[in-house]
Design a protein around this motif. Structure first.
Motif, PDB file in Angstrom:
ATOM      1  N   ILE A 543       0.864  -1.189   0.000  1.00 50.12           N
ATOM      2  CA  ILE A 543       0.000   0.000   0.000  1.00 50.12           C
ATOM      3  C   ILE A 543       0.895   1.231   0.000  1.00 50.12           C
ATOM      4  N   ARG A 544       0.595   2.173  -0.899  1.00 52.87           N
ATOM      5  CA  ARG A 544       1.394   3.386  -0.997  1.00 52.87           C
ATOM      6  C   ARG A 544       0.527   4.608  -0.701  1.00 52.87           C
ATOM      7  N   ILE A 545       1.004   5.481   0.178  1.00 49.36           N
ATOM      8  CA  ILE A 545       0.290   6.709   0.522  1.00 49.36           C
ATOM      9  C   ILE A 545       0.707   7.799  -0.453  1.00 49.36           C
ATOM     10  N   THR A 546      -0.277   8.424  -1.125  1.00 48.55           N
ATOM     11  CA  THR A 546       0.025   9.377  -2.193  1.00 48.55           C
ATOM     12  C   THR A 546      -0.271  10.832  -1.832  1.00 48.55           C
ATOM     13  N   GLY A 547      -0.977  11.083  -0.727  1.00 47.01           N
ATOM     14  CA  GLY A 547      -1.340  12.447  -0.363  1.00 47.01           C
ATOM     15  C   GLY A 547      -2.734  12.816  -0.853  1.00 47.01           C
ATOM     16  N   LEU A 548      -3.394  13.688  -0.126  1.00 53.37           N
ATOM     17  CA  LEU A 548      -4.757  14.094  -0.468  1.00 53.37           C
ATOM     18  C   LEU A 548      -4.789  14.767  -1.841  1.00 53.37           C
ATOM     19  N   ARG A 549      -5.830  14.481  -2.605  1.00 48.27           N
ATOM     20  CA  ARG A 549      -6.007  15.065  -3.919  1.00 48.27           C
ATOM     21  C   ARG A 549      -6.731  16.406  -3.798  1.00 48.27           C
ATOM     22  N   PRO A 550      -6.716  17.215  -4.836  1.00 47.97           N
ATOM     23  CA  PRO A 550      -7.401  18.513  -4.781  1.00 47.97           C
ATOM     24  C   PRO A 550      -8.878  18.349  -4.425  1.00 47.97           C
ATOM     25  N   GLY A 551      -9.308  19.115  -3.443  1.00 49.47           N
ATOM     26  CA  GLY A 551     -10.713  19.103  -3.048  1.00 49.47           C
ATOM     27  C   GLY A 551     -11.112  17.967  -2.141  1.00 49.47           C
ATOM     28  N   GLU A 552     -10.175  17.100  -1.749  1.00 53.39           N
ATOM     29  CA  GLU A 552     -10.520  15.910  -0.963  1.00 53.39           C
ATOM     30  C   GLU A 552     -10.405  16.206   0.523  1.00 53.39           C
ATOM     31  N   LYS A 553     -11.403  15.714   1.299  1.00 52.26           N
ATOM     32  CA  LYS A 553     -11.396  15.857   2.748  1.00 52.26           C
ATOM     33  C   LYS A 553     -10.901  14.578   3.404  1.00 52.26           C
ATOM     34  N   LEU A 554     -10.439  14.710   4.652  1.00 46.80           N
ATOM     35  CA  LEU A 554     -10.108  13.508   5.418  1.00 46.80           C
ATOM     36  C   LEU A 554     -11.370  12.739   5.784  1.00 46.80           C
ATOM     37  N   PHE A 555     -12.457  13.446   6.071  1.00 50.37           N
ATOM     38  CA  PHE A 555     -13.718  12.793   6.420  1.00 50.37           C
ATOM     39  C   PHE A 555     -14.869  13.584   5.837  1.00 50.37           C
ATOM     40  N   GLU A 556     -15.943  12.874   5.545  1.00 48.55           N
ATOM     41  CA  GLU A 556     -17.142  13.505   4.999  1.00 48.55           C
ATOM     42  C   GLU A 556     -18.177  13.676   6.096  1.00 48.55           C
ATOM     43  N   GLU A 557     -19.073  14.658   5.886  1.00 47.54           N
ATOM     44  CA  GLU A 557     -20.138  14.921   6.841  1.00 47.54           C
ATOM     45  C   GLU A 557     -21.480  14.751   6.140  1.00 47.54           C
ATOM     46  N   LEU A 558     -22.450  14.279   6.895  1.00 44.51           N
ATOM     47  CA  LEU A 558     -23.795  14.143   6.337  1.00 44.51           C
ATOM     48  C   LEU A 558     -24.670  15.344   6.650  1.00 44.51           C
TER      49      LEU A 558
END
Length: 619
Positions: A543-558
């Motif tokens: 498994i390789r960690i690539t870093g957050l992509r543009p516009g991506e959150k660590l967690f989503e909210e409902l």
């Protein structure tokens, strides 16, 4: 070229010949057991006077037994597949014949017929008639499968209930598998056997027994258990590094769609699976039955599953509206093959195309519209395609809503996303603005009710993380995860579609329904589970960690910060209590913006921020 098929004579008369041979066998058994009963009665001797009686009674014996055997259906079954049902028929026929014979002997006053012989005869007859059938079946099984048994793969079976028992019985006839042991959580079963296979202990010991017995495959055979119980058993086996198979679920077995022996690989959906959705079937029938229903984005993951679910409730016509010719063609072929009784109309069209929408709504007058068409891939929509996300997700939604209003559509259900809550990306922002647009249209009155359904990620949907992981594993890795702590809510495609239908039934206009997404899941844990389910270790597929992509959150909210929820009669649906949308000008200002697209992505995002202050790009 001569035909390999048997001559017509044999095809037609062979079953009758075989039944006659079985009948002759039973008559021979009848005579043999009658003699054995006398022989046992007189301590392995046969006095002459009793032999004479035995001989004279034989025709009467045949006259009594033969018609009863035929009447009880002894010759309907095939010896090759002799079962307990056949044994039951034999017992019933022999018992009835013995009773009639005893009555005749006593009524006619026939001498030299020992009562013990009348009792021994039916017992011996059941043993000989039943035993010969089961000996024949055993011989045929060994002839077909016995010489192959040693080549099968050793396997552990989790579950020693009815499903496990049936599976052991079937696998013992298979050349592919050998059952090493069973495991079950019922302590009363431990140490006992099922068809000669020992129940070793609880399911929690699967890793120990797999190592002890040298087994690399496990079959989860608990079709009647809850999803939670089955999921726990699968997780234990996966964590033990075993190849895991499962049998179909109970509902599939009961409907006859699949057989118990149709084993399949355990998928990630099985481990993350949730309890089945309880739907208001009667209410959905009333809403859909004989009505014209339209689904936009019908070729997508959610749209196509919505179409399948809607077809269960017998719509008068199902209008499938889709921009992709190939996706629509694929769905059409599926309906022609699997759901031929559902009247469908396949319309190729863009939700931004006002003229095409007008043609479609004028021609079919849909009573309900499920609007699933959207651009949803976050990184793809973030920069170069930001303007297309605006047009498709906002303007496309507006055009569908306006067409629904013009043509008297009763309800329009809009598929939204958790990324619309406090959005940090263009896709989420456009979906939130589409929600607000529909709320504003609802506030203006009119016959059409606008309902929003908001949920998180759907396992296996087009463009989702699971197909990406599978393709990376197929290529040999690595599996890429953007951040070790990133989490997401997940649900299965059928569950999402069912809850969308339920929300459409319950909604009266203006609601934002929030689906119960369960517990959030770490994406890195999904990757690990999928690697193990594919039969690899993390050393083999890293498994390789690539870093957050543009516009991506660590967690989503409902829910947004200023939103709360209210319960509904359905346990998996809640209504978001959102503040009223701000006054947004969707007239000249928007048309001017669309007529002269901004020069770059930064200008698009700036305009979106003006329309939606909670949008924080790049956070």
């Amino acid at each position: 070229m001569p035909s390999s098929r048997p001559p017509f004579f044999f095809q037609r008369y062979l079953p009758s010949v075989l039944r006659f041979i079985a009948f002759c066998h039973d008559l021979c058994a009848l005579a043999l057991c009658w003699m054995l009963a006398y022989w046992l009665r007189f301590n392995l001797t046969l006095p002459w006077e009793y032999v004479r009686t035995w001989t004279l009674l034989l025709p009467l014996l045949v006259a009594v037994h033969a018609p009863i055997y035929w009447a009880c259906g002894l010759y309907r079954g095939i010896w090759r597949y002799a079962s307990l049902k056949d044994l039951q028929r034999i017992i019933n026929a022999v018992a009835l014949s013995a009773l009639v014979m005893a009555v005749l002997v006593f009524m006619l006053g026939i001498p030299n017929v020992p009562r013990s012989a009348l009792l021994l005869h039916p017992i011996l007859l059941v043993l000989v008639m039943g035993g010969s059938r089961f000996v024949y079946r055993t011989w045929k099984d060994r002839l077909l499968y016995g010489h192959l048994g040693l080549n099968g793969e050793w396997v552990l079976i989790l579950g020693a209930g009815d499903g496990g028992e049936r599976l052991v019985r079937e696998l013992q006839r298979s050349p592919d598998w050998q059952v090493a042991a069973l495991l079950d959580d019922d302590p009363a079963k431990h140490g006992r056997e099922v068809h000669g296979v020992k129940i070793r202990g609880p399911i929690g010991d699967v890793a120990y027994w797999a190592n002890e017995l040298g087994v690399s495959h496990v079959i989860v055979a608990m079709p009647g258990a809850s999803n939670k119980v089955r999921r726990h058993a699968m997780e234990l086996a996966v964590q033990a590094g075993l190849q895991v198979l499962t049998v179909p679920a109970l509902e599939d077995l009961l409907t006859g769609r699949v057989a118990l022996t149709q084993l399949r690989q355990v998928e990630l959906e099985d481990i993350l699976g949730r309890e089945p959705v309880e739907l208001d079937e009667a209410g959905l029938h009333d809403m859909i039955d004989a009505q014209v229903i339209m689904v936009t984005g019908a070729g997508g993951s959610i749209g196509s599953e919505l179409a399948r679910q809607i077809a269960r409730y017998r719509p008068g016509r199902l209008v499938l509206y889709e921009q992709s010719e190939f996706a629509l063609y694929t769905l059409e072929q599926e309906f022609r093959r699997d759901l031929p009784d559902t009247p469908i109309c396949c319309v190729i069209g863009d939700v931004k195309d006002t003229r095409r929408l007008e043609q479609t709504f004028s021609a079919y007058k849909p009573a309900l519209v499920f609007h699933a068409a959207a651009y949803k891939h976050v990184p793809l929509m973030e920069d170069d395609n930001a303007w297309q996300a605006v047009c498709n997700n906002i303007i496309g939604t507006r055009e569908v809503a306006k067409a629904a209003q013009r043509h008297g559509t009763r309800k329009m259900v809009f598929i939204s996303t958790d990324k619309a809550v406090n959005p940090t990306n263009v896709m989420g922002c456009t979906k939130r603005l589409a929600e607000m647009l529909l709320q504003q249209l609802e506030g203006q009155g009119g016959a059409t009710q606008f309902i929003v359904v908001r949920f998180g990620n759907v396992l296996g949907s087009n463009g989702s993380v699971i197909p990406t992981f599978r393709e990376q594993i197929r290529r040999g890795g690595p599996v890429t995860v953007t951040h070790p702590d990133i989490i997401r809510y997940f649900m299965l495609i059928p569950e999402a579609a069912q809850l969308v239908l339920q929300a459409g039934l319950m909604g009266h206009g203006g609601e934002i329904f929030v689906l119960d997404m369960g517990e959030p899941v770490k994406i890195i844990d999904l990757a690990r589970d999928l690697i193990r389910l594919s039969g690899y270790s993390e050393e083999e597929i890293p498994i390789r960690i690539t870093g957050l992509r543009p516009g991506e959150k660590l967690f989503e909210e409902l829910l947004a910060d200023d939103e709360t929820t209210l319960p509904t009669p359905h346990p998996k649906l809640r209504v978001a209590k959102a503040p009223p949308p701000p006054a947004i000008t969707w007239g000249e200002e928007l048309e001017t913006w669309l007529a002269t697209p901004p020069a770059d992505t930064a200008a698009i995002k700036k305009q979106l921020q003006q329309l939606l202050p909670e949008y924080r790009p790049g956070n």
